[in-house]
Design a protein around this motif. Structure first.
Motif, short mmCIF file in Angstrom:
data_model
loop_
_atom_site.label_atom_id
_atom_site.label_comp_id
_atom_site.label_asym_id
_atom_site.label_seq_id
_atom_site.Cartn_x
_atom_site.Cartn_y
_atom_site.Cartn_z
N ASP A 258 16.87 117.48 115.06
CA ASP A 258 17.75 117.22 113.80
C ASP A 258 16.64 116.78 112.81
O ASP A 258 15.56 116.10 113.06
CB ASP A 258 18.48 116.06 113.71
N ASP B 18 21.45 120.46 105.02
CA ASP B 18 22.20 120.72 106.09
C ASP B 18 22.41 122.07 106.44
O ASP B 18 22.61 122.49 107.41
CB ASP B 18 23.67 119.76 105.96
N THR B 19 22.75 122.73 105.20
CA THR B 19 23.08 124.23 105.20
C THR B 19 21.89 124.93 105.57
O THR B 19 22.00 125.92 106.50
CB THR B 19 23.34 124.97 103.76
N GLY C 185 22.90 122.87 110.17
CA GLY C 185 23.65 121.51 110.65
C GLY C 185 22.83 120.64 111.39
O GLY C 185 23.16 119.73 112.14
N ARG C 186 21.57 120.45 111.01
CA ARG C 186 20.39 119.42 111.64
C ARG C 186 20.17 118.12 110.86
O ARG C 186 19.14 117.79 111.37
CB ARG C 186 19.22 120.34 112.09
N PHE C 187 20.83 118.33 109.55
CA PHE C 187 20.37 117.02 108.76
C PHE C 187 21.02 115.66 108.98
O PHE C 187 22.30 115.81 109.32
CB PHE C 187 20.43 117.51 107.15
N ARG C 188 20.27 114.55 108.76
CA ARG C 188 20.83 113.15 108.87
C ARG C 188 20.39 112.53 107.56
O ARG C 188 19.09 112.51 107.20
CB ARG C 188 20.37 112.41 110.18
N PRO D 288 28.42 122.36 103.26
CA PRO D 288 27.51 121.73 104.41
C PRO D 288 27.87 122.56 105.67
O PRO D 288 29.03 123.02 105.77
CB PRO D 288 27.81 120.18 104.32
N GLN D 289 26.96 122.53 106.52
CA GLN D 289 27.16 123.24 107.65
C GLN D 289 28.42 122.41 108.36
O GLN D 289 29.10 123.01 109.15
CB GLN D 289 25.96 123.15 108.56
N ARG D 290 28.36 121.17 108.30
CA ARG D 290 29.15 120.19 109.16
C ARG D 290 30.12 119.51 108.23
O ARG D 290 29.85 119.20 107.06
CB ARG D 290 28.37 119.13 109.88
N ILE E 62 28.21 114.63 107.62
CA ILE E 62 26.77 114.60 107.65
C ILE E 62 26.56 113.09 108.06
O ILE E 62 26.97 112.30 107.27
CB ILE E 62 26.22 114.96 106.60
#
Length: 351
Positions: A58, A82-83, A87-90, A157-159, A162
């Motif tokens: 991430d 995130d996109t 889906g690896r963004f914090r 966003p992917q998720r 976030i």
């Protein structure tokens, strides 16, 4: 307990190595790679560069400064990162300090808790892709009496959610962080003092929200220096300038959150001396005034076995993600420190 890596500020002289450090952390299974910003490099650009050249780790902002961006812009950046990262963004946020907020951004450093609460509410609404409207003390969207209208974020966003972190030090900020965030970004945490300085306040905030600390990420950053246990004084000296900067010079004489934290940990007299010398221009004297015990309690020093014992103490105290800032004058030294971190985690039985 998971491990993370904190690259700190870009432009600090190790830029050419930082990507290799992030890639090695990715290969070793580290959970997250954080990047910071102050008044030099911005974190978003660094994180996009790292995300494009890693696979699993991430990437997180530690922190995006609240006075630097309108909340809707932060939501846009978070959704985009995130996109692009799959889906690896914090998203880590913080109010920075009065010198940077007012001197660099021209934003008055007042009511930081209220501003943070409103900011988080707006960011969350925007990232959820509802039509954005908000009426608060610090932000009103759309502006009344004008042509503005409620808009909806066009990026998906992917998720759906976030993870949102807040950098917190003081008791009131920690309590609010527990109430409104998914995690807390900590600095200068001592395992021996974590309950009274940090967790009791986070727990109070979680209780306000009808929640517990289960699932909440307690994420401190700890400098790491690997070496023989007999060389602990020399290893501690590596971090004297770093500790002096924060305890002595990060802020003003009246408003230094890190100095207050050192005082709450029992270093009242020492913290006052460090600050007095640093603000008077005696940086070497300030560094020399730092007790080795303070450095030892807020860093990871020594052999893999000793570091493993300290990691176990942090895990037992309630840390869920331990982010390392590995020391080293060369790339190979920093990579060796990363590997030692993984070895210590395994030795501690925490992997």
């Amino acid at each position: 307990m998971q491990l993370g890596i904190n690259l700190g500020y870009w432009g600090a002289g190790m830029d050419g190595d930082n990507l290799a450090v992030a890639q090695e952390a990715d290969r070793l299974g580290y959970a997250v790679c954080w990047a910071a910003e102050a008044y030099g490099s911005d974190a978003a650009t660094v994180l996009s560069w790292v995300a494009a050249q890693t696979e699993r780790i991430d990437v997180g902002s530690a922190i995006f400064q609240i006075p630097a961006r309108q909340p809707a812009m932060t939501a846009m950046t978070a959704a985009t990162l995130d996109t692009l990262s799959g889906g690896r963004f914090r998203l880590g946020l913080g109010v920075s300090g009065p010198q940077v907020s007012e001197g660099w951004y021209g934003v008055k450093f007042d009511k930081p808790l209220a501003r943070t609460r409103e900011y988080v509410e707006i960011v969350r609404r925007a990232m959820s892709r509802e039509r954005l409207s908000y009426e608060g003390e610090h932000w009103t969207l759309p502006l009344p009496g004008g042509p503005g209208k409620p808009l909806k974020l066009t990026v998906h966003p992917q998720r759906e959610h976030i993870p949102l972190y807040i950098a917190a030090i003081g008791p009131k900020n920690l309590e609010q962080t527990g109430e409104i965030a998914d995690g807390a970004l900590l600095i200068f945490p001592a395992a021996e003092h974590l309950e009274e300085t940090t967790l009791t306040h986070l727990r109070a905030g979680r209780k306000k929200a009808g929640k517990t600390l289960d699932g909440f990420d307690v994420c401190p950053t700890l400098p790491l220096a690997v070496g023989a246990d007999k060389d602990l004084p020399a290893l501690a000296d590596t971090f004297r300038p770093y500790t002096a900067l924060y305890v002595g010079g990060m802020g003003s004489a009246k408003q230094n959150f890190y100095n207050r934290l050192a005082r709450r940990m029992g270093y009242e007299k020492e913290a006052a001396e460090i600050q007095q010398k640093y603000l008077a221009g005696d940086k070497q004297g300030a560094a020399a005034a730092i007790p080795q015990d303070l450095i030892d309690k807020t860093t990871l020093l020594g052999s893999v076995e000793r570091i493993a014992d300290r990691m176990r103490a942090y895990a037992d105290a309630g840390v869920t993600t331990l982010s390392l800032a590995p020391a080293g004058f060369t790339l190979e030294e920093r990579l060796a420190s990363l590997r030692a971190g993984t070895e210590a985690l395994e030795h501690a039985g925490l992997a």
